[in-house]
Design a protein around this motif. Structure first.
Motif, mmCIF file in Angstrom:
data_model
loop_
_atom_site.group_PDB
_atom_site.id
_atom_site.type_symbol
_atom_site.label_atom_id
_atom_site.label_comp_id
_atom_site.label_asym_id
_atom_site.label_seq_id
_atom_site.Cartn_x
_atom_site.Cartn_y
_atom_site.Cartn_z
ATOM 1 N N ARG A 237 0.836 -1.207 0.000
ATOM 2 C CA ARG A 237 0.000 0.000 0.000
ATOM 3 C C ARG A 237 0.877 1.266 0.000
ATOM 4 O O ARG A 237 0.626 2.199 0.751
ATOM 5 N N ASP A 258 1.133 -3.430 4.264
ATOM 6 C CA ASP A 258 1.205 -1.971 4.265
ATOM 7 C C ASP A 258 2.421 -1.449 3.504
ATOM 8 O O ASP A 258 2.331 -0.435 2.812
ATOM 9 N N SER A 259 3.544 -2.117 3.635
ATOM 10 C CA SER A 259 4.746 -1.665 2.942
ATOM 11 C C SER A 259 5.740 -2.815 2.848
ATOM 12 O O SER A 259 5.559 -3.878 3.463
#
Length: 272
Positions: A237, A258-259
């Motif tokens: 993301r 998320d990363s």
């Protein structure tokens, strides 16, 4: 790290934005290195050569070298050598990647205009790289005319946009769609999402698709394309990720994190 024996990693939007490391990405890369996991950085970036990309990443602290990097221009060169040997190629690209286009005969635009097709100066292949200042009306119209005349159209990728420090910028795909429709042709795509790109990356690592994982911020070109090629797909993301694009996609990623900083933990879970 169990059944995953190799990792393919997009660069722009995953490790960096505007060539600045995203939080936690360097530490995550170091953990992959410590685990001895084979990895390749696979990118549609067309503004820099493999050597200059490696230099930028090392400057940000990433433990990588040029040998770890596979770019769309390098794959495009291999495609042209195999499928269009000896062809005269007109390159429209923002950035100088000629060092990665080994074995490709490039037409100088000024000389091409001077000689013209009547003197054998017109290109056999039009090659579109990355969008930017080089994608002027004159350049795209020149490409259109050559393709109408019968030149083949090769594009390094179909990316619609990418993330910069200032926000999202239009990329090649936005212009390629219009060119294809106007000229009534379909371009040969060499970078992601082409299945041959992933096959080349896997061969580089000596890995097989069922035991490899692809991490990207583009749900279509990075993740779903990799899944169609048999790899495990991981969407991050960061970068160009947009929730609405995620919802509207033709398929679902195998994993969403998320990363890139969260990749080592995901790999440990998959291994377990």
């Amino acid at each position: 790290m169990g059944r995953i024996g190799a990792v393919l990693i997009d660069i722009d939007g995953v490790l960096t934005v505007s060539w600045k490391a995203l939080p936690g990405t360097v530490a995550a890369m170091e953990r992959l290195r410590e685990a001895g996991l084979p990895l390749a950085l696979v990118t549609n970036t067309t503004s820099r050569t493999r050597a200059t990309i490696a230099e930028k990443l090392v400057g940000e602290g990433f433990p990588v070298s040029a040998d770890d990097i596979l770019t769309a221009p390098a794959v495009t060169a291999a495609h042209l050598r195999e499928h269009h040997p000896g062809a005269r190629c007109l390159l429209i690209n923002t950035g100088d990647v000629r060092d990665d286009l080994t074995g490709v005969t490039l037409v100088d635009e000024d000389k091409e205009e001077e000689s013209g097709s009547a003197h054998g100066g017109a290109p056999d292949v039009v090659v579109l790289g990355g969008a930017g200042d080089a994608f002027t009306y004159a350049a795209l119209n020149r490409a259109f005319r050559h393709v109408q005349r019968g030149a083949r159209l090769v594009a390094m990728h179909r990316n619609m946009y990418w993330r910069t420090a200032a926000g999202l910028d239009l990329d090649t795909g936005a212009f390629l769609l219009g060119l294809e429709r106007a000229a009534r042709v379909e371009a040969e795509i060499t970078g992601k999402p082409a299945g041959s790109f992933f096959a080349t990356a896997l061969a580089h690592l000596g890995a097989t698709a069922p035991h490899a994982l692809m991490v990207g911020d583009d749900i279509e070109s990075d993740v779903l394309a990799a899944q169609r090629a048999g790899l495990t797909g991981v969407l991050v993301r960061t970068g160009k990720y947009l929730p609405e694009t995620h919802r509207a996609a033709d398929g679902a990623p195998d994993h969403v994190i998320d990363s890139f900083a969260g990749l080592p933990a995901l790999l440990e879970r998959l291994g377990a």
